[in-house]
Design an enzyme around this catalytic site. Structure first.
Site, mmCIF file in Angstrom:
data_model
loop_
_atom_site.group_PDB
_atom_site.id
_atom_site.type_symbol
_atom_site.label_atom_id
_atom_site.label_comp_id
_atom_site.label_asym_id
_atom_site.label_seq_id
_atom_site.Cartn_x
_atom_site.Cartn_y
_atom_site.Cartn_z
ATOM 1 N N ASP A 132 0.846 -0.687 -0.259
ATOM 2 C CA ASP A 132 0.093 0.237 0.265
ATOM 3 C C ASP A 132 0.650 1.345 -0.286
ATOM 4 O O ASP A 132 2.145 1.263 0.183
ATOM 5 C CB ASP A 132 -1.350 0.107 1.682
ATOM 6 C CG ASP A 132 -2.174 -0.619 1.181
ATOM 7 O OD1 ASP A 132 -2.475 -1.529 0.196
ATOM 8 O OD2 ASP A 132 -3.200 -1.406 2.099
ATOM 9 N N HIS A 136 3.017 -2.444 3.292
ATOM 10 C CA HIS A 136 3.811 -0.789 2.451
ATOM 11 C C HIS A 136 4.899 -0.974 1.860
ATOM 12 O O HIS A 136 6.506 -0.793 2.223
ATOM 13 C CB HIS A 136 3.224 -0.020 3.890
ATOM 14 C CG HIS A 136 1.832 -0.075 4.816
ATOM 15 N ND1 HIS A 136 1.764 -1.179 5.053
ATOM 16 C CD2 HIS A 136 0.826 0.911 4.435
ATOM 17 C CE1 HIS A 136 0.656 -1.120 5.800
ATOM 18 N NE2 HIS A 136 -0.034 0.149 5.377
#
Length: 279
Positions: free
Chosen positions: A99, A244
């Protein structure tokens, strides 16, 4: 005798008339050709005008819309009341997701590791980051990864009006389509904060909501070993792993991926990306 003389007289009269007509016609032709102007050809016979040859045109090359099989109606994306947490697949299938990117400091290293092991992943990008790093967005698509929608500026959707939520989603989808040629089919709410408007608007934009099964919590920088342990401990068929590649210092996330990815593959896990019909 009188009868023969009468026939002879009629023949002479007819012959004289023919000679006179021929002389008049010859005189007319000579008169028309006299002077500086050339003789004009006789007028054409009356009738319908000749048609001009047809020139090829674009519309003649197109199939007629009234023929052929009917087009199938587009499939509408269902409006869900909760995000998808797992994926289905044969055997020990897992999905890796990243992400907040792309970030030029960490995303290239993530892509390099995935390419080394010939693995595809999902990247839920933020529009602002993607707009500033379009080359990385292109690389994601070119290398077979799935590019998902993570809004434009990573806001908390539950605090936004409906029009703002739509703008955040639509703007990112427009950018992905502009750069990659296809609109995203998946979206993920920032912070995992979903509401009814997010589900409805995501469906209107043709996207399915995907959450995760295993959260590495790598954004807290817990240490490379901890991240690796969380992934390996949570590994199971259908699991979706959240990591992430942007949003802060993601060096631990990069190092952890280099460790757990080959171990998962050696353990018989198949790392892939989901398809809409297989969820």
């Amino acid at each position: 005798m009188q009868k023969d003389q009468l026939l002879f007289t009629r023949r002479r009269a007819l012959l004289a008339g023919a000679v006179a007509a021929g002389a008049a016609g010859t005189a007319g032709v000579l008169a028309a050709g006299a002077g500086n102007e050339p003789a004009r050809p006789p007028s054409p016979v009356a009738g319908p005008p000749a048609r001009r040859p047809l020139r090829p045109s674009a519309y003649r090359l197109q199939p007629m819309t009234g023929f052929g099989p009917p087009r199938a109606a587009p499939v509408r994306t269902p409006v869900r009341s909760a995000p998808l947490l797992r994926v289905s697949g044969r055997g020990r299938t897992m999905v890796l997701t990243f992400d907040d990117g792309p970030d030029p400091r960490y995303t290239p290293a993530v892509l390099d590791t995935l390419a080394r092991y010939d693995v595809r992943a999902m990247f839920f990008v933020c529009g602002q980051m993607a707009d500033e790093n379009r080359d990385l967005l292109v690389r994601m698509a070119d290398e077979g990864h799935v590019v998902g929608n993570h809004t434009w500026s990573h806001p908390l959707l539950t605090r936004l009006r409906r029009d703002r939520i739509r703008a955040e989603m639509a703007r990112t989808s427009d950018l992905v389509e502009e750069v990659c040629g296809e609109r995203p089919e998946w979206f993920r709410a920032p912070y995992g904060a979903w509401n009814r408007a997010a589900f409805q608007l995501g469906a209107e934009l043709g996207m399915e909501p995907l959450a995760w099964t295993v959260d590495t919590l790598d954004w807290t920088t817990p240490g490379t070993r901890t991240i690796v342990h969380r992934v390996e401990n949570g590994a199971a068929p259908g699991v979706v792993v959240l990591s992430h590649d942007a949003g802060g210092d993601r060096s631990q996330s990069v190092r952890a991926l280099r460790r757990y990815l080959p171990r998962l593959l050696d353990s018989g896990y198949y790392i892939t990306v989901p398809r809409r019909h297989s969820v």
